[in-house]
Design a protein around this motif. Sequence first.
Motif, PDB file in Angstrom:
ATOM      1  N   LEU A   1      43.077 -13.347 -10.368  1.00 12.12           N
ATOM      2  CA  LEU A   1      41.808 -13.558 -10.772  1.00 12.12           C
ATOM      3  C   LEU A   1      40.711 -12.693  -9.838  1.00 12.12           C
ATOM      4  O   LEU A   1      39.611 -12.384 -10.492  1.00 12.12           O
ATOM      5  N   THR A   2      41.033 -12.703  -8.521  1.00 13.80           N
ATOM      6  CA  THR A   2      39.996 -11.765  -7.998  1.00 13.80           C
ATOM      7  C   THR A   2      40.951 -10.654  -7.099  1.00 13.80           C
ATOM      8  O   THR A   2      42.174 -11.255  -6.670  1.00 13.80           O
ATOM      9  N   ARG A   3      40.718  -9.507  -6.803  1.00  9.44           N
ATOM     10  CA  ARG A   3      41.192  -8.578  -5.754  1.00  9.44           C
ATOM     11  C   ARG A   3      40.529  -8.367  -4.528  1.00  9.44           C
ATOM     12  O   ARG A   3      39.370  -8.022  -4.617  1.00  9.44           O
TER      13      ARG A   3
ATOM     14  N   PRO B   1      36.829 -11.019   0.033  1.00  6.74           N
ATOM     15  CA  PRO B   1      38.013 -10.831   1.001  1.00  6.74           C
ATOM     16  C   PRO B   1      39.291 -11.362   0.602  1.00  6.74           C
ATOM     17  O   PRO B   1      40.332 -11.138   1.146  1.00  6.74           O
ATOM     18  N   PHE B   2      39.492 -11.959  -0.408  1.00  8.43           N
ATOM     19  CA  PHE B   2      40.701 -12.683  -0.860  1.00  8.43           C
ATOM     20  C   PHE B   2      40.928 -12.174  -2.297  1.00  8.43           C
ATOM     21  O   PHE B   2      40.404 -11.644  -3.170  1.00  8.43           O
ATOM     22  N   THR B   3      42.374 -11.955  -2.286  1.00  5.39           N
ATOM     23  CA  THR B   3      43.207 -11.960  -3.587  1.00  5.39           C
ATOM     24  C   THR B   3      43.471 -13.366  -3.983  1.00  5.39           C
ATOM     25  O   THR B   3      44.243 -13.772  -3.284  1.00  5.39           O
ATOM     26  N   ALA B   4      43.193 -13.554  -5.407  1.00  6.33           N
ATOM     27  CA  ALA B   4      43.471 -14.730  -5.862  1.00  6.33           C
ATOM     28  C   ALA B   4      44.644 -14.667  -7.084  1.00  6.33           C
ATOM     29  O   ALA B   4      44.095 -13.966  -8.030  1.00  6.33           O
ATOM     30  N   ARG B   5      45.749 -15.348  -7.155  1.00  9.85           N
ATOM     31  CA  ARG B   5      46.774 -15.243  -8.077  1.00  9.85           C
ATOM     32  C   ARG B   5      46.904 -16.677  -8.620  1.00  9.85           C
ATOM     33  O   ARG B   5      46.803 -17.554  -7.789  1.00  9.85           O
TER      34      ARG B   5
END
Length: 246
Positions: free
Chosen positions: A51-53, A103-107
């Motif tokens: 979702l975000t990297r 700052p986050f990767t969201a999976r």
Amino acid sequence: MAFVVQTDISPDNGSFLPTTDNRLIGSLRAETRRRLAMAATRIELNTGDVLTRAGEPIDRLVFPEGAPAMLSVSTGGSSQDVGLIGRDGVVGWSRLYSDQPTPFTARVHIQSGSAIEIPAAAVVNAADDDPELLKRILTFAQRFTMQMARTLASALRDVPERRIARLLLMIDDRIDGDTMSVTHASIAATLNLRRATVTDCLHILEGEHMVRCSRGRITMRDRAALQARAGLAYVAEDGLAPETPR
């Protein structure tokens, strides 16, 4: 990749108000929900979708409906899971007070499901006109911060069995039903434990009839007993709105 299953959830007329399982959106004023719906898309998410990297700009906010998201941070070339976001939260909240990269990767974690995707600019503009929207999102961000703090505290002080019990309870809080699609390997990666340690702990919990383990799945059998085993490591509203019904 995520794919669109409904390209437009905007109202056809002033009396129609789209519904969503995301409780953060559901808590907003009807006028704000209608405004967000004009820019929103419902997307279908599969386990493992990003979702975000970390390090990339936040161009959209994602409000999970049935697919919990795990956030991770990079540390010394590897990544570490730090928190779980369910249907009462939003991925990409920091865009409302900063245009810095996330700052986050969201999976997507645990199971597939849907989510509401809204361009970041549309949410920022709506928050400018409705301070309650900003307040709701910042309140969620505070709860998520506390979840991360308790995750750190639990990692430092709690035995693996208690940490695993806490994680299973947190997952159960964010999905429908009592069966979660989670493997020993994914638990080990999330908690930074050896897979063999996770297997041994789950055998104990299963032997005491708290959970039932099958290939790639864990079913909650006795939530109260598992909560007692987690002890102070688990807080019922850890990252969730206190009023969220169970």
